[in-house]
Motif scaffolding. Structure first.
Motif, PDB file in Angstrom:
ATOM      1  N   GLN A 156      45.277 138.230  23.955  1.00  0.00           N
ATOM      2  CA  GLN A 156      45.635 136.709  22.982  1.00  0.00           C
ATOM      3  C   GLN A 156      46.243 137.126  21.873  1.00  0.00           C
ATOM      4  O   GLN A 156      46.006 138.572  21.352  1.00  0.00           O
ATOM      5  CB  GLN A 156      44.029 136.341  22.585  1.00  0.00           C
ATOM      6  N   PRO A 157      47.087 136.612  21.492  1.00  0.00           N
ATOM      7  CA  PRO A 157      48.060 137.049  20.154  1.00  0.00           C
ATOM      8  C   PRO A 157      47.071 137.125  18.736  1.00  0.00           C
ATOM      9  O   PRO A 157      46.121 136.382  18.632  1.00  0.00           O
ATOM     10  CB  PRO A 157      48.875 135.864  19.760  1.00  0.00           C
ATOM     11  N   VAL A 158      47.325 138.341  18.325  1.00  0.00           N
ATOM     12  CA  VAL A 158      46.702 138.674  16.917  1.00  0.00           C
ATOM     13  C   VAL A 158      47.657 138.378  15.633  1.00  0.00           C
ATOM     14  O   VAL A 158      48.722 138.976  15.874  1.00  0.00           O
ATOM     15  CB  VAL A 158      46.074 140.035  16.837  1.00  0.00           C
ATOM     16  N   CYS A 159      47.221 137.271  14.797  1.00  0.00           N
ATOM     17  CA  CYS A 159      48.143 136.974  13.905  1.00  0.00           C
ATOM     18  C   CYS A 159      47.616 137.192  12.411  1.00  0.00           C
ATOM     19  O   CYS A 159      46.327 137.188  12.311  1.00  0.00           O
ATOM     20  CB  CYS A 159      48.200 135.433  13.853  1.00  0.00           C
ATOM     21  N   ARG A 160      48.507 137.731  11.721  1.00  0.00           N
ATOM     22  CA  ARG A 160      48.124 138.452  10.265  1.00  0.00           C
ATOM     23  C   ARG A 160      49.101 137.903   9.185  1.00  0.00           C
ATOM     24  O   ARG A 160      50.046 137.612   9.645  1.00  0.00           O
ATOM     25  CB  ARG A 160      48.161 139.863  10.135  1.00  0.00           C
ATOM     26  N   GLY A 199      55.100 144.213  42.599  1.00  0.00           N
ATOM     27  CA  GLY A 199      55.456 145.474  42.436  1.00  0.00           C
ATOM     28  C   GLY A 199      54.659 146.086  41.095  1.00  0.00           C
ATOM     29  O   GLY A 199      53.590 145.712  40.912  1.00  0.00           O
ATOM     30  N   HIS A 200      55.280 147.124  40.553  1.00  0.00           N
ATOM     31  CA  HIS A 200      54.709 147.519  39.435  1.00  0.00           C
ATOM     32  C   HIS A 200      54.636 146.926  38.157  1.00  0.00           C
ATOM     33  O   HIS A 200      55.472 145.893  37.912  1.00  0.00           O
ATOM     34  CB  HIS A 200      55.631 148.932  39.053  1.00  0.00           C
ATOM     35  N   THR A 201      53.527 146.977  37.406  1.00  0.00           N
ATOM     36  CA  THR A 201      53.400 146.204  36.217  1.00  0.00           C
ATOM     37  C   THR A 201      53.696 146.749  34.939  1.00  0.00           C
ATOM     38  O   THR A 201      53.256 148.130  34.916  1.00  0.00           O
ATOM     39  CB  THR A 201      52.176 145.567  36.061  1.00  0.00           C
ATOM     40  N   ASN A 202      54.716 146.415  34.274  1.00  0.00           N
ATOM     41  CA  ASN A 202      55.146 147.171  32.593  1.00  0.00           C
ATOM     42  C   ASN A 202      54.459 146.252  31.814  1.00  0.00           C
ATOM     43  O   ASN A 202      54.454 145.022  31.712  1.00  0.00           O
ATOM     44  CB  ASN A 202      56.466 147.114  32.850  1.00  0.00           C
ATOM     45  N   PHE A 203      53.957 146.954  30.813  1.00  0.00           N
ATOM     46  CA  PHE A 203      53.322 146.286  29.680  1.00  0.00           C
ATOM     47  C   PHE A 203      54.345 146.499  28.260  1.00  0.00           C
ATOM     48  O   PHE A 203      54.712 147.579  28.164  1.00  0.00           O
ATOM     49  CB  PHE A 203      51.836 146.886  29.265  1.00  0.00           C
ATOM     50  N   PHE A 204      54.398 145.471  27.530  1.00  0.00           N
ATOM     51  CA  PHE A 204      55.302 145.645  26.336  1.00  0.00           C
ATOM     52  C   PHE A 204      54.360 145.009  25.192  1.00  0.00           C
ATOM     53  O   PHE A 204      53.687 144.000  25.429  1.00  0.00           O
ATOM     54  CB  PHE A 204      56.509 144.850  26.315  1.00  0.00           C
ATOM     55  N   THR A 205      54.536 145.585  23.873  1.00  0.00           N
ATOM     56  CA  THR A 205      53.584 145.132  22.906  1.00  0.00           C
ATOM     57  C   THR A 205      54.932 144.256  22.107  1.00  0.00           C
ATOM     58  O   THR A 205      56.022 144.734  21.880  1.00  0.00           O
ATOM     59  CB  THR A 205      53.322 145.816  22.022  1.00  0.00           C
ATOM     60  N   VAL A 206      54.636 142.914  21.830  1.00  0.00           N
ATOM     61  CA  VAL A 206      55.684 141.941  21.469  1.00  0.00           C
ATOM     62  C   VAL A 206      55.164 141.495  19.943  1.00  0.00           C
ATOM     63  O   VAL A 206      54.024 141.405  19.562  1.00  0.00           O
ATOM     64  CB  VAL A 206      55.663 140.736  22.314  1.00  0.00           C
ATOM     65  N   TRP A 207      56.007 141.892  19.156  1.00  0.00           N
ATOM     66  CA  TRP A 207      55.898 141.682  17.753  1.00  0.00           C
ATOM     67  C   TRP A 207      56.687 140.462  17.223  1.00  0.00           C
ATOM     68  O   TRP A 207      57.906 140.251  17.618  1.00  0.00           O
ATOM     69  CB  TRP A 207      56.484 142.896  16.764  1.00  0.00           C
ATOM     70  N   ALA A 208      56.160 139.576  16.550  1.00  0.00           N
ATOM     71  CA  ALA A 208      56.934 138.393  15.963  1.00  0.00           C
ATOM     72  C   ALA A 208      56.785 138.407  14.321  1.00  0.00           C
ATOM     73  O   ALA A 208      55.438 139.013  14.088  1.00  0.00           O
ATOM     74  CB  ALA A 208      56.379 137.023  16.677  1.00  0.00           C
ATOM     75  N   ARG A 209      57.613 137.877  13.576  1.00  0.00           N
ATOM     76  CA  ARG A 209      57.446 137.995  12.238  1.00  0.00           C
ATOM     77  C   ARG A 209      57.860 136.611  11.884  1.00  0.00           C
ATOM     78  O   ARG A 209      58.622 135.816  12.567  1.00  0.00           O
ATOM     79  CB  ARG A 209      58.511 138.861  11.773  1.00  0.00           C
ATOM     80  N   ARG A 210      57.284 136.429  10.427  1.00  0.00           N
ATOM     81  CA  ARG A 210      57.802 135.059   9.516  1.00  0.00           C
ATOM     82  C   ARG A 210      57.173 133.698  10.347  1.00  0.00           C
ATOM     83  O   ARG A 210      56.132 133.500  10.986  1.00  0.00           O
ATOM     84  CB  ARG A 210      59.154 135.056   9.375  1.00  0.00           C
ATOM     85  N   THR A 211      58.130 132.812  10.349  1.00  0.00           N
ATOM     86  CA  THR A 211      57.983 131.542  11.020  1.00  0.00           C
ATOM     87  C   THR A 211      57.542 131.739  12.532  1.00  0.00           C
ATOM     88  O   THR A 211      56.721 131.166  13.123  1.00  0.00           O
ATOM     89  CB  THR A 211      59.109 130.635  10.997  1.00  0.00           C
ATOM     90  N   LEU A 212      58.395 132.628  13.204  1.00  0.00           N
ATOM     91  CA  LEU A 212      57.979 132.837  14.717  1.00  0.00           C
ATOM     92  C   LEU A 212      56.606 133.352  14.915  1.00  0.00           C
ATOM     93  O   LEU A 212      55.921 132.624  15.682  1.00  0.00           O
ATOM     94  CB  LEU A 212      59.133 134.078  14.985  1.00  0.00           C
ATOM     95  N   ALA A 213      56.282 133.925  13.974  1.00  0.00           N
ATOM     96  CA  ALA A 213      54.708 134.549  14.070  1.00  0.00           C
ATOM     97  C   ALA A 213      53.611 133.376  14.027  1.00  0.00           C
ATOM     98  O   ALA A 213      52.788 133.413  14.656  1.00  0.00           O
ATOM     99  CB  ALA A 213      54.320 135.677  13.145  1.00  0.00           C
ATOM    100  N   ALA A 214      53.966 132.443  13.049  1.00  0.00           N
ATOM    101  CA  ALA A 214      52.942 131.418  12.806  1.00  0.00           C
ATOM    102  C   ALA A 214      53.200 130.385  14.164  1.00  0.00           C
ATOM    103  O   ALA A 214      52.188 129.851  14.486  1.00  0.00           O
ATOM    104  CB  ALA A 214      53.486 130.823  11.571  1.00  0.00           C
ATOM    105  N   ASN A 215      54.551 130.351  14.395  1.00  0.00           N
ATOM    106  CA  ASN A 215      54.653 129.384  15.814  1.00  0.00           C
ATOM    107  C   ASN A 215      54.011 130.065  17.055  1.00  0.00           C
ATOM    108  O   ASN A 215      53.194 129.463  17.680  1.00  0.00           O
ATOM    109  CB  ASN A 215      55.999 129.015  16.138  1.00  0.00           C
ATOM    110  N   VAL A 216      53.804 131.239  17.086  1.00  0.00           N
ATOM    111  CA  VAL A 216      53.216 132.084  18.295  1.00  0.00           C
ATOM    112  C   VAL A 216      51.720 131.903  18.308  1.00  0.00           C
ATOM    113  O   VAL A 216      51.062 131.572  19.244  1.00  0.00           O
ATOM    114  CB  VAL A 216      53.588 133.455  18.172  1.00  0.00           C
TER     115      VAL A 216
END
Length: 163
Positions: free
Chosen positions: A15-19, A48-65
């Motif tokens: 679940q996205p964590v917003c700050r 196949g194989h599963t890769n995990f990425f940490t996605v970071w969003a900032r400013r307006t994109l973060a609020a919309n996420v």
């Protein structure tokens, strides 16, 4: 540290964590990306194989996420890939982060209703920042049954038959 622009398609694994801070809004979530291939022997698609990425969003994109993205959603993420390696407690750790420029739902797997946000609403609301527990972002390099792998397997089972 290596940095490259990428476009990654996968499922939201946490679940996205917003700050909200003095420097503006930020959001992050883990993205599970599983390759699929055609198994000629079984005559069916296989994971196949599963890769995990940490996605970071900032400013307006973060609020919309925070308002638009939920656990399990299929998304497309465009941004800068940052791969880091480090030594901790005698073990080598690698992490892959994506500093997102754009995030959207994968419309090949469902529909989405777009709503434009008025200018100046690029901050998180109190309900978006309240009661969000901090997830465990690290996976032991020797743990084949990590919670993230189990979440990814569950997401794959939910989307079985979708190519």
């Amino acid at each position: 540290m290596n940095e490259t622009m990428v476009c990654v398609v996968g499922n939201v694994a946490t679940q996205p964590v917003c700050r909200e801070s003095s420097t503006g809004s930020s959001a992050r979530f883990r993205l599970a990306v599983t390759s699929r291939y055609w198994d000629r022997e079984k005559n069916e698609w296989a994971d196949g194989h599963t890769n995990f990425f940490t996605v970071w969003a900032r400013r307006t994109l973060a609020a919309n996420v925070g308002s638009s993205v939920s656990l399990g959603d299929p998304v497309v993420v465009h941004g800068r890939l940052k791969v880091r390696t480090e030594q901790r407690d005698g073990q080598s750790w690698a992490s892959a982060d994506v500093d997102a420029v754009a995030i959207g739902h994968d419309l090949s797997r469902g529909t989405s209703a777009f709503r434009r946000t008025p200018r100046g609403e690029g901050t998180l609301t109190a309900s978006q920042t309240q009661s969000q527990s901090e997830p465990n972002w690290e996976t032991s390099p020797t743990s084949p049954t990590s919670p993230e792998r189990e979440e990814a397997a569950q997401l794959r089972r939910q989307t079985a038959g979708v190519t």
